[in-house]
Design a protein around this motif. Structure first.
Motif, PDB file in Angstrom:
ATOM      1  N   MET A   1      -1.976   5.676   4.497  1.00  0.00           N
ATOM      2  CA  MET A   1      -2.145   5.342   3.234  1.00  0.00           C
ATOM      3  C   MET A   1      -3.356   4.391   2.938  1.00  0.00           C
ATOM      4  O   MET A   1      -3.751   3.457   3.924  1.00  0.00           O
ATOM      5  CB  MET A   1      -0.820   4.321   2.704  1.00  0.00           C
ATOM      6  CG  MET A   1       0.522   4.915   2.570  1.00  0.00           C
ATOM      7  SD  MET A   1       1.427   4.127   1.430  1.00  0.00           S
ATOM      8  CE  MET A   1       2.973   5.451   1.195  1.00  0.00           C
ATOM      9  N   ASP A   2      -3.563   4.015   1.689  1.00  0.00           N
ATOM     10  CA  ASP A   2      -5.026   3.529   1.470  1.00  0.00           C
ATOM     11  C   ASP A   2      -4.468   1.752   1.120  1.00  0.00           C
ATOM     12  O   ASP A   2      -3.854   1.418   0.277  1.00  0.00           O
ATOM     13  CB  ASP A   2      -5.408   3.597   0.257  1.00  0.00           C
ATOM     14  CG  ASP A   2      -6.826   3.065  -0.060  1.00  0.00           C
ATOM     15  OD1 ASP A   2      -7.316   2.255   0.529  1.00  0.00           O
ATOM     16  OD2 ASP A   2      -7.474   3.362  -1.101  1.00  0.00           O
ATOM     17  N   ALA A   3      -4.994   0.923   2.435  1.00  0.00           N
ATOM     18  CA  ALA A   3      -4.598  -0.501   2.280  1.00  0.00           C
ATOM     19  C   ALA A   3      -5.067  -1.264   1.030  1.00  0.00           C
ATOM     20  O   ALA A   3      -4.481  -2.214   0.520  1.00  0.00           O
ATOM     21  CB  ALA A   3      -4.907  -1.211   3.662  1.00  0.00           C
ATOM     22  N   PHE A   6      -2.768  -1.577  -2.099  1.00  0.00           N
ATOM     23  CA  PHE A   6      -1.818  -2.698  -1.969  1.00  0.00           C
ATOM     24  C   PHE A   6      -2.560  -4.302  -2.360  1.00  0.00           C
ATOM     25  O   PHE A   6      -1.938  -5.171  -2.609  1.00  0.00           O
ATOM     26  CB  PHE A   6      -0.952  -2.739  -0.569  1.00  0.00           C
ATOM     27  CG  PHE A   6      -0.259  -1.405  -0.697  1.00  0.00           C
ATOM     28  CD1 PHE A   6       0.728  -1.013  -1.371  1.00  0.00           C
ATOM     29  CD2 PHE A   6      -0.478  -0.522   0.356  1.00  0.00           C
ATOM     30  CE1 PHE A   6       1.294   0.037  -1.251  1.00  0.00           C
ATOM     31  CE2 PHE A   6       0.196   0.570   0.630  1.00  0.00           C
ATOM     32  CZ  PHE A   6       1.021   0.874  -0.330  1.00  0.00           C
ATOM     33  N   ASP A   7      -3.662  -4.318  -2.380  1.00  0.00           N
ATOM     34  CA  ASP A   7      -4.639  -5.345  -2.301  1.00  0.00           C
ATOM     35  C   ASP A   7      -5.198  -5.523  -3.778  1.00  0.00           C
ATOM     36  O   ASP A   7      -6.184  -6.216  -4.047  1.00  0.00           O
ATOM     37  CB  ASP A   7      -5.732  -5.336  -1.293  1.00  0.00           C
ATOM     38  CG  ASP A   7      -5.055  -5.912   0.027  1.00  0.00           C
ATOM     39  OD1 ASP A   7      -3.901  -6.392   0.021  1.00  0.00           O
ATOM     40  OD2 ASP A   7      -5.740  -5.423   1.168  1.00  0.00           O
ATOM     41  N   ASP A   8      -4.796  -4.587  -4.650  1.00  0.00           N
ATOM     42  CA  ASP A   8      -5.358  -4.490  -6.023  1.00  0.00           C
ATOM     43  C   ASP A   8      -5.216  -5.755  -6.608  1.00  0.00           C
ATOM     44  O   ASP A   8      -4.243  -6.485  -6.797  1.00  0.00           O
ATOM     45  CB  ASP A   8      -4.874  -3.234  -6.839  1.00  0.00           C
ATOM     46  CG  ASP A   8      -5.461  -3.076  -8.055  1.00  0.00           C
ATOM     47  OD1 ASP A   8      -5.764  -4.015  -8.894  1.00  0.00           O
ATOM     48  OD2 ASP A   8      -5.872  -2.010  -8.428  1.00  0.00           O
ATOM     49  N   PRO A   9      -6.160  -6.468  -7.312  1.00  0.00           N
ATOM     50  CA  PRO A   9      -6.025  -7.775  -8.132  1.00  0.00           C
ATOM     51  C   PRO A   9      -5.057  -7.523  -9.240  1.00  0.00           C
ATOM     52  O   PRO A   9      -4.511  -8.601  -9.595  1.00  0.00           O
ATOM     53  CB  PRO A   9      -7.469  -8.314  -8.249  1.00  0.00           C
ATOM     54  CG  PRO A   9      -8.400  -7.009  -7.928  1.00  0.00           C
ATOM     55  CD  PRO A   9      -7.563  -5.936  -7.102  1.00  0.00           C
ATOM     56  N   ARG A  10      -4.825  -6.449  -9.755  1.00  0.00           N
ATOM     57  CA  ARG A  10      -3.858  -6.306 -10.904  1.00  0.00           C
ATOM     58  C   ARG A  10      -2.596  -6.484 -10.286  1.00  0.00           C
ATOM     59  O   ARG A  10      -1.794  -7.155 -11.196  1.00  0.00           O
ATOM     60  CB  ARG A  10      -4.063  -5.000 -11.385  1.00  0.00           C
ATOM     61  CG  ARG A  10      -5.663  -4.761 -12.143  1.00  0.00           C
ATOM     62  CD  ARG A  10      -5.995  -3.362 -12.617  1.00  0.00           C
ATOM     63  NE  ARG A  10      -5.654  -2.454 -11.437  1.00  0.00           N
ATOM     64  CZ  ARG A  10      -6.339  -0.985 -11.493  1.00  0.00           C
ATOM     65  NH1 ARG A  10      -6.562  -0.662 -12.765  1.00  0.00           N
ATOM     66  NH2 ARG A  10      -6.341  -0.515 -10.450  1.00  0.00           N
ATOM     67  N   LEU A  11      -2.218  -6.136  -9.235  1.00  0.00           N
ATOM     68  CA  LEU A  11      -0.967  -6.351  -8.569  1.00  0.00           C
ATOM     69  C   LEU A  11      -0.695  -7.878  -8.272  1.00  0.00           C
ATOM     70  O   LEU A  11       0.389  -8.527  -8.726  1.00  0.00           O
ATOM     71  CB  LEU A  11      -0.813  -5.457  -7.388  1.00  0.00           C
ATOM     72  CG  LEU A  11      -0.846  -4.150  -7.447  1.00  0.00           C
ATOM     73  CD1 LEU A  11      -0.803  -3.428  -6.062  1.00  0.00           C
ATOM     74  CD2 LEU A  11       0.351  -3.653  -8.141  1.00  0.00           C
ATOM     75  N   THR A  12      -1.845  -8.483  -8.111  1.00  0.00           N
ATOM     76  CA  THR A  12      -1.749 -10.054  -7.755  1.00  0.00           C
ATOM     77  C   THR A  12      -1.638 -10.658  -8.976  1.00  0.00           C
ATOM     78  O   THR A  12      -0.644 -11.556  -9.132  1.00  0.00           O
ATOM     79  CB  THR A  12      -3.026 -10.552  -7.060  1.00  0.00           C
ATOM     80  OG1 THR A  12      -3.180  -9.941  -5.731  1.00  0.00           O
ATOM     81  CG2 THR A  12      -3.024 -12.158  -7.028  1.00  0.00           C
TER      82      THR A  12
END
Length: 157
Positions: A1-3, A6-12
């Motif tokens: 999986m592309d880590a 999961f670090d996308d700032p939109r998720l934050t």
């Protein structure tokens, strides 16, 4: 999986929004309960108090509180039993009805507001300098207008 996924700032950003909303709700809930109301009750009474003639069509109240038809009916039934609102039939379209804030509802809301505003100031608006708060409110309006355009009161027909 592309880590990086999961670090996308939109998720934050979404996570922060959820956490802030949940935290504010936890801070406000004791105030509502102290006055014998729920957050949904306060929301509905507030929307009615700020509407023309202190009334909204049931469909508009449902949209503004994000409730289904049956959900808003249960809410209005409860508020009516407590004497905070009354129903009025639309004189033009008998299929429509309005929810109207009563004097008792306005009085209860007026009792809640000082405590409610104090908590809002302490845990929300007072934490941001005026320029940040203005930008935040403008951003919220932009988002709300796109995702929930029905959440604003309709003009009288």
């Amino acid at each position: 999986m592309d880590a990086e996924l999961f670090d996308d700032p939109r998720l934050t950003t979404m996570g922060l929004l959820y956490e802030a909303y949940d935290g504010l709700t936890r801070k406000l809930e004791p105030t509502w309960k102290k006055h014998g109301l729920s957050g949904l009750d306060v929301n509905a009474l507030m929307r009615l108090s700020r509407s023309p003639d202190r009334r909204l069509r049931m469909t508009d109240l449902a949209a503004q509180t994000n409730l289904s038809t049956s959900g808003v009916t249960r809410l209005v039934d409860r508020l009516q039993r407590n004497g905070f609102v009354r129903r009025e039939l639309d004189s033009v379209d008998r299929r429509s009805s309005y929810t109207v804030l009563t004097a008792a509802g306005a009085t209860r809301l007026a009792r809640v507001l000082p405590d409610y505003l104090e908590v809002i100031e302490r845990w929300f608006t007072g934490l941001l300098p005026p320029d940040q708060l203005d930008a935040f409110v403008a951003g919220l309006r932009t988002i709300r207008d796109q995702v929930s355009p029905e959440a604003t009161a309709r003009e009288a027909d």
